[in-house]
Design a protein around this motif. Structure first.
Motif, PDB file in Angstrom:
ATOM      1  N   LEU A 178     -68.586  -6.627 -67.965  1.00  0.00           N
ATOM      2  CA  LEU A 178     -68.393  -7.346 -69.226  1.00  0.00           C
ATOM      3  C   LEU A 178     -67.459  -8.536 -69.025  1.00  0.00           C
ATOM      4  CD1 LEU A 178     -68.779  -7.598 -72.276  1.00  0.00           C
ATOM      5  CD2 LEU A 178     -66.886  -5.991 -72.579  1.00  0.00           C
ATOM      6  N   ALA A 179     -66.375  -8.331 -68.261  1.00  0.00           N
ATOM      7  CA  ALA A 179     -65.458  -9.438 -67.977  1.00  0.00           C
ATOM      8  C   ALA A 179     -66.158 -10.523 -67.177  1.00  0.00           C
ATOM      9  CB  ALA A 179     -64.243  -8.916 -67.209  1.00  0.00           C
ATOM     10  N   LEU A 180     -66.980 -10.133 -66.194  1.00  0.00           N
ATOM     11  CA  LEU A 180     -67.721 -11.114 -65.412  1.00  0.00           C
ATOM     12  C   LEU A 180     -68.687 -11.901 -66.287  1.00  0.00           C
ATOM     13  CD1 LEU A 180     -68.569  -9.072 -62.196  1.00  0.00           C
ATOM     14  CD2 LEU A 180     -67.044 -11.043 -62.358  1.00  0.00           C
ATOM     15  N   LEU A 181     -69.289 -11.223 -67.250  1.00  0.00           N
ATOM     16  CA  LEU A 181     -70.241 -11.879 -68.136  1.00  0.00           C
ATOM     17  C   LEU A 181     -69.556 -12.950 -68.980  1.00  0.00           C
ATOM     18  CD1 LEU A 181     -73.291 -11.399 -68.514  1.00  0.00           C
ATOM     19  CD2 LEU A 181     -72.718 -10.040 -70.543  1.00  0.00           C
ATOM     20  N   VAL A 182     -68.409 -12.606 -69.532  1.00  0.00           N
ATOM     21  CA  VAL A 182     -67.687 -13.547 -70.395  1.00  0.00           C
ATOM     22  C   VAL A 182     -67.124 -14.709 -69.573  1.00  0.00           C
ATOM     23  CG1 VAL A 182     -65.718 -13.824 -71.931  1.00  0.00           C
ATOM     24  CG2 VAL A 182     -67.162 -11.782 -72.099  1.00  0.00           C
ATOM     25  N   LEU A 183     -66.454 -14.374 -68.476  1.00  0.00           N
ATOM     26  CA  LEU A 183     -65.857 -15.422 -67.648  1.00  0.00           C
ATOM     27  C   LEU A 183     -66.926 -16.275 -66.960  1.00  0.00           C
ATOM     28  CD1 LEU A 183     -62.931 -13.417 -66.007  1.00  0.00           C
ATOM     29  CD2 LEU A 183     -62.849 -14.915 -68.007  1.00  0.00           C
ATOM     30  N   GLY A 184     -68.019 -15.629 -66.561  1.00  0.00           N
ATOM     31  CA  GLY A 184     -69.086 -16.369 -65.906  1.00  0.00           C
ATOM     32  C   GLY A 184     -69.734 -17.391 -66.821  1.00  0.00           C
ATOM     33  N   ALA A 185     -69.833 -17.049 -68.109  1.00  0.00           N
ATOM     34  CA  ALA A 185     -70.402 -18.009 -69.051  1.00  0.00           C
ATOM     35  C   ALA A 185     -69.559 -19.276 -69.101  1.00  0.00           C
ATOM     36  CB  ALA A 185     -70.499 -17.373 -70.437  1.00  0.00           C
ATOM     37  N   ALA A 186     -68.235 -19.117 -69.037  1.00  0.00           N
ATOM     38  CA  ALA A 186     -67.348 -20.281 -69.082  1.00  0.00           C
ATOM     39  C   ALA A 186     -67.347 -21.036 -67.756  1.00  0.00           C
ATOM     40  CB  ALA A 186     -65.928 -19.841 -69.435  1.00  0.00           C
ATOM     41  N   VAL A 187     -67.189 -20.312 -66.638  1.00  0.00           N
ATOM     42  CA  VAL A 187     -67.056 -20.966 -65.334  1.00  0.00           C
ATOM     43  C   VAL A 187     -68.384 -21.556 -64.866  1.00  0.00           C
ATOM     44  CG1 VAL A 187     -66.494 -20.614 -62.903  1.00  0.00           C
ATOM     45  CG2 VAL A 187     -65.137 -19.489 -64.670  1.00  0.00           C
ATOM     46  N   ILE A 188     -69.416 -20.725 -64.812  1.00  0.00           N
ATOM     47  CA  ILE A 188     -70.706 -21.201 -64.307  1.00  0.00           C
ATOM     48  C   ILE A 188     -71.335 -22.183 -65.279  1.00  0.00           C
ATOM     49  CG2 ILE A 188     -73.017 -20.480 -63.605  1.00  0.00           C
ATOM     50  CD1 ILE A 188     -71.820 -17.879 -62.619  1.00  0.00           C
ATOM     51  N   GLY A 189     -71.171 -21.935 -66.588  1.00  0.00           N
ATOM     52  CA  GLY A 189     -71.692 -22.884 -67.569  1.00  0.00           C
ATOM     53  C   GLY A 189     -71.075 -24.259 -67.416  1.00  0.00           C
ATOM     54  N   THR A 190     -69.746 -24.311 -67.294  1.00  0.00           N
ATOM     55  CA  THR A 190     -69.074 -25.596 -67.094  1.00  0.00           C
ATOM     56  C   THR A 190     -69.492 -26.245 -65.782  1.00  0.00           C
ATOM     57  OG1 THR A 190     -67.165 -24.806 -68.344  1.00  0.00           O
ATOM     58  CG2 THR A 190     -66.821 -26.718 -66.931  1.00  0.00           C
ATOM     59  N   MET A 191     -69.614 -25.443 -64.740  1.00  0.00           N
ATOM     60  CA  MET A 191     -70.011 -25.967 -63.433  1.00  0.00           C
ATOM     61  C   MET A 191     -71.396 -26.607 -63.485  1.00  0.00           C
ATOM     62  SD  MET A 191     -70.392 -23.799 -59.887  1.00  0.00           S
ATOM     63  CE  MET A 191     -71.855 -22.949 -60.497  1.00  0.00           C
ATOM     64  N   LEU A 192     -72.355 -25.924 -64.084  1.00  0.00           N
ATOM     65  CA  LEU A 192     -73.715 -26.453 -64.145  1.00  0.00           C
ATOM     66  C   LEU A 192     -73.810 -27.673 -65.049  1.00  0.00           C
ATOM     67  CD1 LEU A 192     -75.792 -23.136 -64.303  1.00  0.00           C
ATOM     68  CD2 LEU A 192     -75.388 -24.617 -62.334  1.00  0.00           C
ATOM     69  N   ILE A 193     -73.109 -27.633 -66.167  1.00  0.00           N
ATOM     70  CA  ILE A 193     -73.117 -28.790 -67.067  1.00  0.00           C
ATOM     71  C   ILE A 193     -72.546 -30.014 -66.358  1.00  0.00           C
ATOM     72  CG2 ILE A 193     -72.039 -29.736 -69.153  1.00  0.00           C
ATOM     73  CD1 ILE A 193     -72.338 -26.971 -70.419  1.00  0.00           C
ATOM     74  N   THR A 194     -71.475 -29.804 -65.600  1.00  0.00           N
ATOM     75  CA  THR A 194     -70.867 -30.907 -64.863  1.00  0.00           C
ATOM     76  C   THR A 194     -71.815 -31.467 -63.814  1.00  0.00           C
ATOM     77  OG1 THR A 194     -68.651 -29.969 -65.185  1.00  0.00           O
ATOM     78  CG2 THR A 194     -68.911 -31.576 -63.423  1.00  0.00           C
ATOM     79  N   GLU A 195     -72.419 -30.601 -63.032  1.00  0.00           N
ATOM     80  CA  GLU A 195     -73.308 -31.059 -61.963  1.00  0.00           C
ATOM     81  C   GLU A 195     -74.530 -31.787 -62.526  1.00  0.00           C
ATOM     82  OE1 GLU A 195     -72.058 -27.360 -59.001  1.00  0.00           O
ATOM     83  OE2 GLU A 195     -74.029 -27.401 -59.949  1.00  0.00           O
ATOM     84  N   ILE A 196     -75.148 -31.217 -63.560  1.00  0.00           N
ATOM     85  CA  ILE A 196     -76.325 -31.855 -64.154  1.00  0.00           C
ATOM     86  C   ILE A 196     -75.933 -33.158 -64.848  1.00  0.00           C
ATOM     87  CG2 ILE A 196     -78.128 -31.604 -65.899  1.00  0.00           C
ATOM     88  CD1 ILE A 196     -78.092 -28.588 -65.299  1.00  0.00           C
ATOM     89  N   GLY A 197     -74.800 -33.139 -65.551  1.00  0.00           N
ATOM     90  CA  GLY A 197     -74.342 -34.343 -66.231  1.00  0.00           C
ATOM     91  C   GLY A 197     -74.054 -35.481 -65.273  1.00  0.00           C
ATOM     92  N   TRP A 198     -73.428 -35.169 -64.135  1.00  0.00           N
ATOM     93  CA  TRP A 198     -73.128 -36.216 -63.149  1.00  0.00           C
ATOM     94  C   TRP A 198     -74.394 -36.734 -62.487  1.00  0.00           C
ATOM     95  CZ3 TRP A 198     -68.053 -34.191 -60.381  1.00  0.00           C
ATOM     96  CH2 TRP A 198     -66.989 -34.279 -61.302  1.00  0.00           C
TER      97      TRP A 198
END
Length: 293
Positions: A178-198
């Protein structure tokens, strides 16, 4: 938020991926400040590097420390049984090492991009993610995936005694997941948004249309497959070869196959890389700063 044994590999790969995603902007930024003062050309003035450091300091490190505190056994791949089994200096090394690794990955990839070796910059990301998945899938003793999908030493020891489905259900219903799910949404979501946005930001700059050979949505999919899918498949293949042939022969055979797939001039990976629109020339190749009509 990943297990400590794989954290530095992930950080290095993420830094390299960020640099490759912003490759065109980095070249443009270098050209635009080429005639300006030392302060403007310094690394501290590089906005993409600073955002990469911010990502590590605000998301990667805090979430990793949270998982280490919440479940030290899982965070250390069941090496430590609890907080008492973790040396305080190791936590310090992990905290600083994560930031250093992401900066190193970014700077190495940026240097390669700026000298016209964009494909080799991309290979930094592939290599880092391969090591990340290799640790999680195989580990150092062939039980990497078990250590990933169990929450403590007891569950790891009892893995063969129960069905794989029950083991997975036990992990998926745990507080760790559950902790991985919540934290992963923030970390991986931000990472992918950044990479795609750039990537998309870079496609707006001059020269992008002639480099990108496919529509944007397909280019994003190809980039994701090359950065994440290819290393994952490679890690699975390497693990299978090591299990079948042993470490020396398995790794030698995998290295030969990987070299043929990645380094050959007419390899499919080079072909797909050329479709995405990441610049392949030296940043001084075109000093025209004005967009052409």
């Amino acid at each position: 938020m990943i297990q400590i044994q794989a954290a530095l590999f992930w950080a290095y790969a993420t830094g390299a991926t960020f640099a490759v995603s912003a490759a065109r902007q980095l070249q443009w930024w270098q050209r635009s400040v080429y005639q300006e003062g030392v302060r403007t050309r310094s690394r501290a003035a590089n906005p993409y590097l600073m955002l990469t450091v911010l990502f590590a300091a605000v998301l990667l490190v805090p979430t990793g420390l949270f998982m280490l505190w919440q479940n030290p056994s899982w965070a250390t791949m069941q090496v430590a049984g609890g907080h008492g089994g973790i040396w305080a200096g190791f936590v310090l090394f992990y905290t600083g090492g994560t930031v250093v690794a992401i900066v190193l990955g970014f700077l190495v990839a940026q240097t390669l991009v700026l000298v016209g070796a964009g494909y080799w910059a991309y290979l930094q990301s592939v290599g880092g993610h391969f090591l990340l998945f290799g640790v999680l899938i195989h580990g150092w003793d062939g039980t990497g995936y078990r250590r990933l999908l169990t929450t403590n030493r007891t569950a790891l020891r009892d893995w063969p005694k129960d069905s794989v489905v029950n083991d997975l259900l036990h992990f998926l219903t745990s507080g760790t997941f559950l902790a991985l799910l919540v934290l992963g949404a923030a970390v991986i979501g931000t990472m992918l948004i950044t990479e795609i946005g750039w990537l998309m930001e870079g496609w707006e700059l001059p020269g992008a249309d002639e480099d990108r050979k496919v529509p944007r949505a397909l280019a994003v999919a190809v980039a994701a497959a090359g950065v994440y899918g290819l290393p994952f498949v490679g890690a699975v293949a390497a693990s299978a070869l090591v299990r079948l042939l042993g470490w020396p022969l398995g790794l030698v055979l995998f290295a030969a196959l990987a070299g043929a797939v990645l380094l050959a001039r007419r390899s499919p990976v080079r072909l797909l890389y050329g479709l995405v629109g990441v610049p392949r020339r030296h940043w001084k190749a075109d000093l025209d700063l004005e967009p052409t009509s």
